[in-house]
Design a protein around this motif. Structure first.
Motif, mmCIF file in Angstrom:
data_model
loop_
_atom_site.group_PDB
_atom_site.id
_atom_site.type_symbol
_atom_site.label_atom_id
_atom_site.label_comp_id
_atom_site.label_asym_id
_atom_site.label_seq_id
_atom_site.Cartn_x
_atom_site.Cartn_y
_atom_site.Cartn_z
ATOM 1 N N ALA A 260 64.329 99.798 -32.997
ATOM 2 C CA ALA A 260 65.237 100.339 -31.966
ATOM 3 C C ALA A 260 65.859 101.684 -32.278
ATOM 4 O O ALA A 260 67.019 101.917 -31.997
ATOM 5 N N GLY A 261 65.095 102.619 -32.845
ATOM 6 C CA GLY A 261 65.582 103.983 -33.020
ATOM 7 C C GLY A 261 66.614 104.204 -34.091
ATOM 8 O O GLY A 261 67.228 105.251 -34.132
ATOM 9 N N LEU A 262 66.841 103.228 -34.967
ATOM 10 C CA LEU A 262 67.758 103.400 -36.086
ATOM 11 C C LEU A 262 66.990 103.169 -37.381
ATOM 12 O O LEU A 262 65.974 102.483 -37.397
ATOM 13 N N PHE A 263 67.497 103.735 -38.472
ATOM 14 C CA PHE A 263 66.819 103.607 -39.759
ATOM 15 C C PHE A 263 66.954 102.195 -40.312
ATOM 16 O O PHE A 263 67.992 101.554 -40.156
ATOM 17 N N ALA B 146 62.528 103.678 -42.755
ATOM 18 C CA ALA B 146 61.671 103.955 -41.612
ATOM 19 C C ALA B 146 62.514 103.961 -40.349
ATOM 20 O O ALA B 146 63.569 103.330 -40.285
ATOM 21 N N VAL B 147 62.028 104.707 -39.363
ATOM 22 C CA VAL B 147 62.705 104.753 -38.073
ATOM 23 C C VAL B 147 61.642 104.879 -36.986
ATOM 24 O O VAL B 147 60.663 105.620 -37.134
ATOM 25 N N ALA C 237 74.810 108.216 -34.649
ATOM 26 C CA ALA C 237 74.293 106.868 -34.870
ATOM 27 C C ALA C 237 73.131 106.887 -35.856
ATOM 28 O O ALA C 237 73.036 106.033 -36.746
ATOM 29 N N LEU C 238 72.246 107.879 -35.729
ATOM 30 C CA LEU C 238 71.135 108.025 -36.677
ATOM 31 C C LEU C 238 71.651 108.253 -38.093
ATOM 32 O O LEU C 238 71.192 107.621 -39.051
ATOM 33 N N GLN C 239 72.609 109.169 -38.212
ATOM 34 C CA GLN C 239 73.177 109.498 -39.516
ATOM 35 C C GLN C 239 73.831 108.270 -40.148
ATOM 36 O O GLN C 239 73.620 107.987 -41.331
ATOM 37 N N GLU C 240 74.595 107.549 -39.369
ATOM 38 C CA GLU C 240 75.279 106.368 -39.885
ATOM 39 C C GLU C 240 74.280 105.304 -40.343
ATOM 40 O O GLU C 240 74.447 104.697 -41.412
ATOM 41 N N SER C 241 73.222 105.102 -39.564
ATOM 42 C CA SER C 241 72.231 104.094 -39.946
ATOM 43 C C SER C 241 71.468 104.522 -41.199
ATOM 44 O O SER C 241 71.131 103.680 -42.041
ATOM 45 N N LEU C 242 71.229 105.826 -41.361
ATOM 46 C CA LEU C 242 70.541 106.306 -42.565
ATOM 47 C C LEU C 242 71.422 106.123 -43.788
ATOM 48 O O LEU C 242 70.958 105.675 -44.838
ATOM 49 N N VAL C 243 72.701 106.459 -43.669
ATOM 50 C CA VAL C 243 73.632 106.275 -44.797
ATOM 51 C C VAL C 243 73.681 104.793 -45.189
ATOM 52 O O VAL C 243 73.582 104.449 -46.373
ATOM 53 N N GLU C 244 73.818 103.913 -44.216
ATOM 54 C CA GLU C 244 73.909 102.478 -44.510
ATOM 55 C C GLU C 244 72.635 101.967 -45.159
ATOM 56 O O GLU C 244 72.677 101.144 -46.073
ATOM 57 N N THR C 245 71.492 102.473 -44.708
ATOM 58 C CA THR C 245 70.217 102.037 -45.266
ATOM 59 C C THR C 245 70.017 102.534 -46.692
ATOM 60 O O THR C 245 69.419 101.849 -47.514
ATOM 61 N N MET C 246 70.525 103.727 -46.975
ATOM 62 C CA MET C 246 70.369 104.305 -48.313
ATOM 63 C C MET C 246 71.322 103.671 -49.336
ATOM 64 O O MET C 246 71.069 103.749 -50.540
#
Length: 200
Positions: free
Chosen positions: A2-5, A14-15, A189-198
């Motif tokens: 759904a468009g988030l990392f 992945a996104v 939203a993209l940035q937040e999901s990438l930070v959380e995933t990392m």
């Protein structure tokens, strides 16, 4: 996805992005490259070490978006309690900028170029979009570019701390800023999901 990392089994991320999202991200990253500028080009026959000691600009950029990307290191000189303090803050900021801004511009360009290249990769050219897989180094570059894009768009929209009240969410569809606001919120939203995933 759904468009988030999301994390991958191999430790990367992945996104899933559709064709429109890929096009928007690529366009924004290219515009960021144009804003940051091409940088200093090496002169033929010049000592390569000379570039390490090249001096950059000493004045803050006039463009508000560039000023957000390359802020003064010592705060707002106008906020100093006295004339002597103000002069010292300006001098310290100019000195810091002179020896750091060129490297910072180079890093921002390299990060944005890495984002463009990953969006242009064969895996990113499917008919309906693609699932982009990023390594740890690519994640850091994406994170830097997403942050720079949000800072740039935020400066263009004149976003302030007071905007936490949701003013941007309530813009009518007829407002010419609406597409830029939608991009700003999506990038967040993209940035937040990438930070959380990392995060481990």
């Amino acid at each position: 996805m759904a468009g988030l990392f999301e994390g991958t089994a191999d430790g990367g991320v992945a996104v899933a992005l559709d064709e429109v999202e890929i096009s928007i991200l690529r366009s924004l990253a290219v515009q960021l490259l144009e804003l940051v500028g091409p940088g200093e080009q090496p002169v033929a026959g010049e000592d390569p070490l000379a570039a390490l000691f090249a001096e950059g600009p000493s004045e803050a950029p006039a463009d508000p978006a560039l000023a957000r990307l390359f802020p003064d290191a010592y705060g707002d000189p106008q906020a100093g309690p006295g004339e002597q303090d103000e002069r010292q803050v300006r001098a310290d900021s100019a000195e810091f900028r002179r020896f750091t801004e060129n490297d910072l511009r180079t890093r921002k360009r390299e990060d944005a170029l890495a984002v463009v290249r990953s969006l242009d990769a064969p895996a990113a050219t499917g008919e309906d979009g693609a699932v982009l897989k990023l390594s740890g180094d690519e994640c850091r570059r994406w994170l830097g570019t997403l942050n720079d894009l949000r800072l740039t768009i935020g400066a263009r929209l004149e976003v302030t701390d007071e905007d936490e009240d949701g003013r941007l969410y309530r813009l009518p569809d007829s407002d010419p800023r609406k597409p830029l606001v939608m991009a700003y919120l999506w990038l967040g939203a993209l940035q937040e999901s990438l930070v959380e995933t990392m995060m481990p």
